[in-house]
Design a protein around this motif. Structure first.
Motif, mmCIF file in Angstrom:
data_model
loop_
_atom_site.group_PDB
_atom_site.id
_atom_site.type_symbol
_atom_site.label_atom_id
_atom_site.label_comp_id
_atom_site.label_asym_id
_atom_site.label_seq_id
_atom_site.Cartn_x
_atom_site.Cartn_y
_atom_site.Cartn_z
ATOM 1 N N GLU A 89 0.823 -1.210 0.000
ATOM 2 C CA GLU A 89 0.000 0.000 0.000
ATOM 3 C C GLU A 89 0.857 1.260 0.000
ATOM 4 O O GLU A 89 0.471 2.289 -0.565
ATOM 5 N N SER A 90 2.042 1.189 0.619
ATOM 6 C CA SER A 90 2.941 2.340 0.619
ATOM 7 C C SER A 90 3.642 2.492 -0.716
ATOM 8 O O SER A 90 3.877 3.607 -1.195
ATOM 9 N N LEU A 91 3.991 1.370 -1.332
ATOM 10 C CA LEU A 91 4.650 1.424 -2.637
ATOM 11 C C LEU A 91 3.770 2.099 -3.682
ATOM 12 O O LEU A 91 4.258 2.862 -4.514
ATOM 13 N N TYR A 92 2.480 1.829 -3.630
ATOM 14 C CA TYR A 92 1.573 2.393 -4.616
ATOM 15 C C TYR A 92 1.139 3.817 -4.279
ATOM 16 O O TYR A 92 0.670 4.536 -5.159
ATOM 17 N N ASP A 93 1.294 4.205 -3.031
ATOM 18 C CA ASP A 93 0.908 5.568 -2.650
ATOM 19 C C ASP A 93 1.827 6.086 -1.546
ATOM 20 O O ASP A 93 1.417 6.244 -0.397
#
Length: 432
Positions: A89-93
């Protein structure tokens, strides 16, 4: 001699300790990242909850009440940030991840690693607290010349990031396991004959250790890395031998990750454990691994961000003389060109500031790794090593653990400072 040792107070361990830099609980992950990157001597920051305004220290109305209303909830370090940013979830946002409250970095259902201690508490009480699980003891200090950092002064405090400013006229330092072990080394004669005994005879070799196989994804060890950081140990990187068991190849050490930057999260999300170990070791990743991470991140992100690819053609990748090619979609914004305003809550810090996709926002800083001359091989000893030898070995290398291997480098277990302190504590109890 034992009576002399027991008469010492926690304040005796605070001599020469710098004032603790801290963050308010209202800070964000991006604030923590900024403070750590701009504080060259700090690897950990306390997170404090104060009922009064954290910036209003000039005219405290009631010092006692302010101290009562302030407490350290925990600590954060670059390892916490790297693990947090490596999640899907952090990688995408990443922009949203960096805007998350700093408390998001605390492990759920894991007790706080810090504890407030009165400076007049006995050394044995401090030892008790550490054996109960406290990694850092928060101790108030007085008449202390505050340690200041270059570029960390008012511009950081005014941005609501980190400060060594006192709480109600008080400053604090923290004491850790290493401080206590180093102090007890000066009284090693009290513990005779323990120092000359082997770690195997003392029964302090932990056989249950965190480990990941060399060719497994590093991301599969994410929870283990977080746990290792929480317990101040490391994750062993091994090759399995069907006859002899795991052979120690290397380690993924939180003490190394503390000196990396946030872009290591990309490597953690894409490389094997063995490649990740090489990526963060010895002063910076090889260019081949940088390219590998770039390709795999672009594959992971799919076509997103590729349409913007041609907006900045030909600009070099930070830390590299190589210009961007048609297949590169990494950010062309250099970390060094980041302005102070880009660290605000509204505009997340560093190379993540202008995009909500890693494939358009990451810069590789190849010179921000293991700046303290990190060793290549993990620190090891043998089951027949003496307690004092292991103790001195760990202190000399500034780590809280030593791997235990046999003559063929097969992994036997680990000895930690906590194990050593437990031995010392039991010995002191037997003298009463």
């Amino acid at each position: 001699m034992a009576v002399s040792l027991q008469s010492h107070e926690v304040s005796d361990l605070c001599l020469g300790k710098p004032a603790l830099y801290w963050l308010p609980v209202a800070a964000t992950v991006g604030d923590a990242l900024k403070a750590l990157k701009q504080s060259p001597h700090e690897t950990e920051l306390g997170v404090w909850n104060c009922n009064h305004s954290w910036l209003d220290h000039k005219k405290p109305t009631n010092e006692g009440q302010q101290l009562k209303d302030c407490s350290c909830l925990g600590k954060v370090c670059m390892v916490d940030i790297i693990c947090f940013l490596s999640r899907d979830e952090s990688l995408y946002d990443p922009a949203s991840a960096l805007s998350a409250p700093v408390s998001s970095l605390f492990l759920p259902r894991i007790p706080s690693r810090v504890r407030h201690v009165d400076p007049g508490s006995s050394l044995l009480q401090a030892l008790d607290f550490i054996l109960e699980g406290a990694q850092n003891l928060i101790v108030p200090i007085e008449n202390h010349k505050r340690l200041s950092f270059k570029k960390l002064g008012q511009k950081i405090a005014s941005a609501g990031t980190a400060s060594s400013t006192s709480h109600g006229g008080k400053e604090f330092c923290w004491i850790n396991q290493e401080d206590v072990v180093r102090f007890l080394l000066g009284f090693i004669g009290v513990f005779s004959p323990l120092p000359s005994m082997t770690i195997e005879d003392l029964g302090i070799v932990n056989r249950e250790v965190l480990m990941v196989e060399y060719d497994k994804p590093a991301s599969s060890a994410l929870q283990m890395i977080q746990l290792a950081s929480n317990t101040q140990t490391a994750v062993a990187v091994v090759e399995q031998d069907p006859l002899q068991g795991p052979k120690l190849i290397g380690e993924i050490s939180p003490s190394t990750l503390m000196y990396c930057d946030e872009t290591v999260a990309l490597a953690l999300a894409t490389l094997s454990a063995g490649d990740f170990m090489a990526y963060v070791d010895c002063g910076g990743p090889p260019e081949s691994l940088v390219d590998l991470v770039r390709r795999r991140i672009n594959q992971k992100m799919g076509p997103m961000g590729e349409g913007e690819q041609d907006q900045n053609p030909g600009n070099p990748i930070p830390g590299s003389d190589k210009p961007l090619t048609e297949t590169d979609s990494l950010s062309t914004d250099s970390w060094e060109e980041s302005s102070d305003e880009e660290f605000s809550v509204q505009s997340p810090s560093g190379p993540l500031r202008n995009s909500n996709k890693w494939s358009r926002s990451c810069s590789f800083n190849k010179f921000g790794y293991a700046s303290r001359g990190r060793r290549v091989a993990p620190l090891t000893c043998k089951p027949w090593s003496s307690l004092v030898a292991v103790m001195v070995q760990a202190l000399a290398h500034r780590v809280n653990y030593v791997w235990v291997t046999d003559e063929d480098s097969n992994l036997v277990g680990m000895v930690t400072f906590l194990d050593i302190l437990d031995v010392f504590w039991n010995h002191l109890q037997s003298l009463d």
